[in-house]
Scaffold this active site. Structure first.
Site: not given
Ligand code: R5P
Length: 327
Positions: A135, A197, A223
């Protein structure tokens, strides 16, 4: 890929992602070392490695995917069983490293769980770790042992190049993912946009704006994790509102916790592509969702770790091939 392995090499799988371990074993042309993993009635885990590992470089493949705590505990217990069996080294291959999002204190009296897990792994006897797309790369600094944080860019970029999408824009679904998106944009020779976001609370994504132009372009969201799919579906909504054509999503780790599948199914997203760092259960396989394999990349890294060879040169070769394809 010609693979030559020395004699003292063992590949072990926990229960978290056996199909990935089998794919890697097949590529490396080695059998998986048998392990007996059982649960006691109270939930405790028992583990015994069923053949000698004395003097061997042992690689345990075990992402801490759902059920995260169970799989993590299994990994720690497997490492402990190995540590007491005189191997040459123990490498934990953790294709998806859970708790990596708890990497700092954002409020008073919070833990830094990514660091706690690093400590636990080292105490259990792990001497090296291999991850995919952490991450945040800084998490490697929580370990005092060598780590490889493998990039999936060549795998995804190749898939994107083969799609031959015209007028693409690479989109980060949040500010934190901007540098990841930038790496793709550079290789694919495309512009970048960032979705603004916010996280008013855990697992809730609030999206209000897009930085950069997406009008008339095919949006490729990049992502690291899809958890509840709130981030990507909200991002897709605003991208379409701002005039994007088709929306594609590439995410390394498909956690796909409820209600992710329902959200993806009902979303404006044309296709979602994840890797097999996490095994996709039958019930989550929908036609919009494609899985690409990281097994060849992982097999190469494991082989090179065992043989003491660098991995960077492999990536350079893959990027050169991609450049030619894209030109
Ligand atoms: C957040 O910083 C991560 O990079 C992902 O965008 C996040 O964990 C995704 O979570 P969700 O699918 O629950 O929005």
């Amino acid at each position: 890929m010609v693979l030559l392995l020395k004699e003292h090499f063992k590949l072990i799988s926990g229960t978290a992602n056996r199909p990935l371990a089998e794919e890697v074993a097949k590529i490396l042309k080695v059998p998986l070392t048998p392990v007996d993993i059982k649960r006691f009635h109270d939930g405790e885990i028992y583990c015994r490695v069923l053949e000698s590992v004395r003097g061997a470089d042992v690689f345990i493949i075990q992402p801490t995917s759902p059920d995260a705590n169970l799989h993590l505990m299994e990994l720690l217990i497997m490492a402990d069983a190995l540590k007491r069996s005189s191997p040459q080294s123990i490498t934990a291959v953790i294709p998806y490293y859970g708790y990596c999002r708890q990497d700092k204190k954002t409020k008073a009296r919070e833990p830094i769980t990514a660091k706690l897990i690093a400590n636990l792994l080292e105490v259990a006897g792990v001497k090296r770790v291999i991850f995919f797309d952490l991450h945040v790369a800084q998490v490697q600094g929580f370990f005092d042992i060598p780590s490889d944080n493998l990039d999936v860019i060549p795998v995804f970029a190749d898939y994107i190049a083969r799609k031959n999408l015209k007028d693409a824009v690479i989109v980060s679904p949040d500010a934190g993912g901007a540098s990841r998106a930038r790496s793709y944009a550079k290789i694919l020779n495309a512009p970048i946009a960032i979705v603004d976001k916010r996280r008013p609370e855990a697992n809730v994504a609030a999206v209000e704006n897009v930085i950069g132009s997406v009008k008339g372009r095919n949006a490729i969201i990049i992502d690291d994790i899809i958890d509840t799919a709130g981030s990507i579906t909200e991002a897709a909504n605003i991208l379409v509102k701002f005039g994007a054509k088709d929306v594609y999503v590439f995410a390394t780790h498909g956690l796909l916790s409820s209600p992710a599948i329902e959200r993806i199914q009902n979303s404006k997203i044309k296709e979602v592509i994840v890797t097999n760092t996490i095994s996709l259960p039958e019930g989550k396989r929908i036609s919009k969702l494609k899985v690409v394999s990281i097994a060849p990349l992982l097999a190469e890294d494991i082989k090179r770790t065992h043989e003491g060879l660098p991995m960077g040169i492999v990536y350079e070769g893959m990027y050169r091939k991609l450049e030619k394809k894209i030109k």
